[in-house]
Design a protein around this motif. Structure first.
Motif, PDB file in Angstrom:
ATOM      1  N   ASN A  26       0.353  -1.506  -0.140  1.00  0.00           N
ATOM      2  CA  ASN A  26      -0.363  -0.212  -0.229  1.00  0.00           C
ATOM      3  C   ASN A  26       1.165   1.236  -0.095  1.00  0.00           C
ATOM      4  OD1 ASN A  26      -2.482  -1.383   0.305  1.00  0.00           O
ATOM      5  ND2 ASN A  26      -2.523  -1.863   2.343  1.00  0.00           N
ATOM      6  N   GLN A  30       1.470   4.099  -3.151  1.00  0.00           N
ATOM      7  CA  GLN A  30       0.830   5.448  -2.959  1.00  0.00           C
ATOM      8  C   GLN A  30       1.992   6.199  -3.315  1.00  0.00           C
ATOM      9  OE1 GLN A  30      -2.009   5.724  -1.505  1.00  0.00           O
ATOM     10  NE2 GLN A  30      -1.185   8.114  -2.695  1.00  0.00           N
ATOM     11  N   ASP A  51      -8.163   7.448  -8.005  1.00  0.00           N
ATOM     12  CA  ASP A  51      -8.545   7.066  -7.888  1.00  0.00           C
ATOM     13  C   ASP A  51      -8.900   5.394  -7.652  1.00  0.00           C
ATOM     14  OD1 ASP A  51      -7.283   8.906  -6.507  1.00  0.00           O
ATOM     15  OD2 ASP A  51      -8.697  10.287  -6.907  1.00  0.00           O
ATOM     16  N   PRO A  53      -9.541   2.277  -4.813  1.00  0.00           N
ATOM     17  CA  PRO A  53      -8.525   0.556  -4.223  1.00  0.00           C
ATOM     18  C   PRO A  53      -8.102  -0.436  -4.964  1.00  0.00           C
ATOM     19  CG  PRO A  53     -10.770   0.325  -4.624  1.00  0.00           C
ATOM     20  CD  PRO A  53     -11.027   1.385  -5.235  1.00  0.00           C
ATOM     21  N   ASN A  55      -5.316  -3.610  -4.822  1.00  0.00           N
ATOM     22  CA  ASN A  55      -4.198  -4.744  -4.190  1.00  0.00           C
ATOM     23  C   ASN A  55      -3.455  -5.425  -4.946  1.00  0.00           C
ATOM     24  OD1 ASN A  55      -6.300  -6.809  -4.278  1.00  0.00           O
ATOM     25  ND2 ASN A  55      -7.879  -5.897  -3.471  1.00  0.00           N
TER      26      ASN A  55
END
Length: 283
Positions: A26, A30, A51, A53, A55
Motif C-alpha cells: 500500500n 501510493q 483513484d 482501491p 491490491n
C-alpha cells in the motif's frame, strides 16, 4: 524481461535470493501513484492513475488478462502464474473456452435435466392430489391445471395415443427454465419485479434470484413441497429448544425466535394441508 531487470538492479544477485523481498504494498503503491500523477510523470507522458482501491490480487488478475489476450498468451499466463491446469488460467483471464467451457456446458446440461425431472415429479404429484404450498402455490397449481387440460384435450382428439413423459416434458420445459432450488423451497423466477429477495437487495432488474436472501414464507414466487417438510420441521424443533434455553431478561430475542418458530409451524401445517386430500382418499 521484468525478472531480468530486477536481477540487474538487485544489490546482491546471488542464486536463490529473493528479487523483491518483503515490502508494504500500500505504501509503495501510493508513492508510485504520486510520482506518476506528478509533473514529472506527466512530462514523461505517463497516463494518470485514477483513484480507487488496488491490491496485489487485482494486479495479478490484470496481469493475467493483459498476457492472455496476446498471441499465445494463455499458455504464457499458465506458466507465469504457475497454474497446474489451463482451465484455471482461463478462469483468471475471463476466457471461457476449452476445458472451462466444456465443464460449464456439462453443468448447465445436468441442471436443465434435473429441473425438468423435478417439475415432472411435481406435476405427477399434482395429478395425484398432492398440491404445493406456499405463497406461489396458486400460480403453480394453475400452471399445472393448464398443462393437464392440454393433455386431456389432446387425448380426447386422439384416444389411441398415450401421452408419455417426453410429451409432458415438452410442455413443462419453459417452467423448468425458471426453477431455482432453495434449501427449503422451490423458487419459480418468472417475474423479477415480484422477487422479494431482489427487492430486499435493491437489485430489481437482476436476471437471477438471490437464494441466500430468500424468505420463502413471504415471496410470491416460492413454493413448498412435501420434500421440504423435514427441513421446516427440524427448524421448528431447534427453534423451540433455543426459546426454552433463553432467560427471562432476553425478551427481544425471545420475540424474534417465537415469530420464527410460528412461521416454521405454519409452513409445516400448510404442506400437510396441501397433501391432505391424498391421505383422505387412501384412508
Amino acid at each position: 524481461m521484468a525478472g531480468r531487470g530486477l536481477e540487474q538492479l538487485h544489490e546482491g544477485p546471488a542464486e536463490g535470493a529473493l528479487l523483491l523481498g518483503r515490502f508494504a504494498f500500500n505504501i509503495r503503491y501510493q508513492w508510485f501513484k504520486n510520482w506518476v500523477n506528478s509533473d514529472v510523470g506527466q512530462r514523461l507522458g505517463l497516463a494518470p492513475i485514477p483513484d480507487g482501491p488496488v491490491n496485489l490480487r487485482m494486479l495479478r488478475r490484470t496481469l493475467s488478462l493483459e498476457m492472455a489476450y496476446r498471441p499465445g498468451g494463455l499458455l504464457a499466463s499458465k506458466i507465469h502464474l504457475k497454474h497446474i491446469a489451463v482451465a484455471t488460467t482461463e478462469g483468471y483471464a475471463s476466457r471461457p473456452g476449452g476445458a472451462q467451457a466444456e465443464l460449464l456446458s456439462e453443468v448447465n446440461k445436468h441442471e436443465s435435466e434435473r429441473n425438468l425431472q423435478l417439475v415432472l415429479e411435481e406435476f405427477r404429484n399434482y395429478q395425484q392430489g398432492i398440491l404445493p404450498a406456499g405463497p406461489g402455490a396458486r400460480g403453480l397449481t394453475e400452471f399445472f391445471a393448464g398443462i393437464d387440460e392440454k393433455l386431456d384435450s389432446a387425448a380426447a382428439s386422439a384416444p389411441k395415443i398415450q401421452r408419455n413423459d417426453r410429451d409432458v416434458l415438452n410442455l413443462l420445459t419453459k417452467r423448468a427454465k425458471v426453477l431455482h432450488l432453495g434449501p427449503a423451497n422451490y423458487c419459480w423466477f418468472t417475474d423479477p419485479s415480484r422477487a422479494l429477495c431482489l427487492k430486499l437487495a435493491g437489485t430489481p432488474t437482476s436476471d437471477r434470484p438471490l437464494i441466500g436472501m430468500c424468505d420463502s414464507a413471504r415471496c410470491p414466487q416460492a413454493t413448498h413441497h412435501p420434500g421440504h417438510r423435514p427441513v421446516w420441521a427440524e427448524h421448528a424443533d431447534r427453534t423451540k429448544i433455543f426459546i426454552g434455553q433463553l432467560g427471562t431478561t432476553r425478551k427481544s430475542e425471545r420475540t424474534r425466535l417465537q415469530a420464527d418458530f410460528d412461521r416454521a409451524l405454519r409452513v409445516v401445517a400448510e404442506i400437510d394441508a396441501a397433501s391432505a386430500t391424498t391421505d383422505e382418499e387412501s384412508a
